[in-house]
Design a protein around this motif. Structure first.
Motif, mmCIF file in Angstrom:
data_model
loop_
_atom_site.group_PDB
_atom_site.id
_atom_site.type_symbol
_atom_site.label_atom_id
_atom_site.label_comp_id
_atom_site.label_asym_id
_atom_site.label_seq_id
_atom_site.Cartn_x
_atom_site.Cartn_y
_atom_site.Cartn_z
ATOM 1 N N PHE A 106 0.862 -1.177 0.000
ATOM 2 C CA PHE A 106 0.000 0.000 0.000
ATOM 3 C C PHE A 106 0.898 1.227 0.000
ATOM 4 C CE2 PHE A 106 -2.375 -3.399 1.963
ATOM 5 C CZ PHE A 106 -3.606 -3.313 1.351
ATOM 6 N N ASP A 107 1.190 1.734 -1.182
ATOM 7 C CA ASP A 107 2.092 2.873 -1.334
ATOM 8 C C ASP A 107 3.377 2.611 -0.550
ATOM 9 O OD1 ASP A 107 0.285 4.229 -3.030
ATOM 10 O OD2 ASP A 107 -0.841 4.918 -1.293
ATOM 11 N N GLU A 109 11.736 -2.700 5.648
ATOM 12 C CA GLU A 109 11.053 -3.937 5.270
ATOM 13 C C GLU A 109 10.095 -3.696 4.108
ATOM 14 O OE1 GLU A 109 9.635 -6.555 8.450
ATOM 15 O OE2 GLU A 109 10.687 -5.210 9.840
ATOM 16 N N ILE A 110 9.431 -2.553 4.109
ATOM 17 C CA ILE A 110 8.559 -2.192 2.990
ATOM 18 C C ILE A 110 9.376 -2.148 1.703
ATOM 19 C CG2 ILE A 110 7.171 -0.323 1.984
ATOM 20 C CD1 ILE A 110 6.238 0.286 4.884
ATOM 21 N N ALA A 111 10.582 -1.615 1.787
ATOM 22 C CA ALA A 111 11.457 -1.519 0.615
ATOM 23 C C ALA A 111 11.783 -2.904 0.049
ATOM 24 C CB ALA A 111 12.736 -0.769 0.974
ATOM 25 N N ALA A 114 8.702 -3.974 -1.825
ATOM 26 C CA ALA A 114 8.565 -3.161 -3.040
ATOM 27 C C ALA A 114 9.546 -3.647 -4.114
ATOM 28 C CB ALA A 114 8.788 -1.692 -2.717
ATOM 29 N N LYS A 115 10.756 -3.983 -3.695
ATOM 30 C CA LYS A 115 11.748 -4.509 -4.641
ATOM 31 C C LYS A 115 11.268 -5.836 -5.213
ATOM 32 C CE LYS A 115 16.510 -6.055 -5.063
ATOM 33 N NZ LYS A 115 17.770 -6.330 -4.389
ATOM 34 N N ALA A 116 10.788 -6.732 -4.344
ATOM 35 C CA ALA A 116 10.290 -8.030 -4.811
ATOM 36 C C ALA A 116 9.133 -7.833 -5.785
ATOM 37 C CB ALA A 116 9.845 -8.884 -3.618
ATOM 38 N N PHE A 117 8.209 -6.918 -5.463
ATOM 39 C CA PHE A 117 7.077 -6.664 -6.344
ATOM 40 C C PHE A 117 7.576 -6.193 -7.709
ATOM 41 C CE2 PHE A 117 3.626 -4.358 -8.286
ATOM 42 C CZ PHE A 117 2.551 -5.211 -8.078
#
Length: 158
Positions: A104-105, A125-127, A130-133
């Protein structure tokens, strides 16, 4: 079409309930889940959705339910707010299949595991997610090739 979506969600949530040994409130939960999903049709949001090709062939519910669910994916692909990609089984993998997660953003990631939904809010952790996505998105096909994969899965239902 909504009735088939409720049947699909009910079949899936019932299987989870049976596995976990929890009370089966799948019908009510399915209706609530579908009510929450109306956000995809409302507001000024943008959604990029990815799925592995294999999930198109998982048998959740009967033939009619699966055909309805796959048809719903075709419908979602036509929405201007949705980009729906499928990672073909033949894609040369640089990243392995992962657990279900939603980004989510830059504020939050939700990860669905077998036993829990985990909310991740730590920027580092969000990063990672986001990288995996981003890497998974590069493997995916969109538009006509994705529609072909879905249509082929519908035809395979026999």
């Amino acid at each position: 079409m909504r009735a088939l979506r409720v049947r699909y969600a009910t079949a899936l949530l019932s299987a989870i309930s049976t596995f976990q040994g929890t009370p089966n409130d799948a019908a009510d939960a399915a209706t609530a889940r579908l009510d929450c999903s109306r956000g995809i049709y409302e507001g000024n949001h943008r959604f990029v959705l990815l799925a592995e090709e294999a999930v198109l062939r998982y048998r959740i519910g009967d033939h009619e339910v699966m055909a309805g669910q796959l048809g719903k994916l075709l419908e979602l692909m036509s929405l201007p707010s949705v980009a729906f990609g499928i990672i073909p089984q033949t894609a040369q993998r640089a990243i392995w299949p992962l657990e279900t997660f939603m980004v989510f953003d830059a504020d939050r990631v939700l990860v669905e595991t077998l036993s829990a939904e985990i909310a991740i809010t730590r920027p580092s952790e969000i990063a990672v997610y986001a990288k995996a996505f981003g890497e998974l998105q590069q493997l995916a096909v969109f538009g006509a090739p994705a529609r072909t994969l879905i249509s082929t899965a519908i035809e395979a239902l026999g």
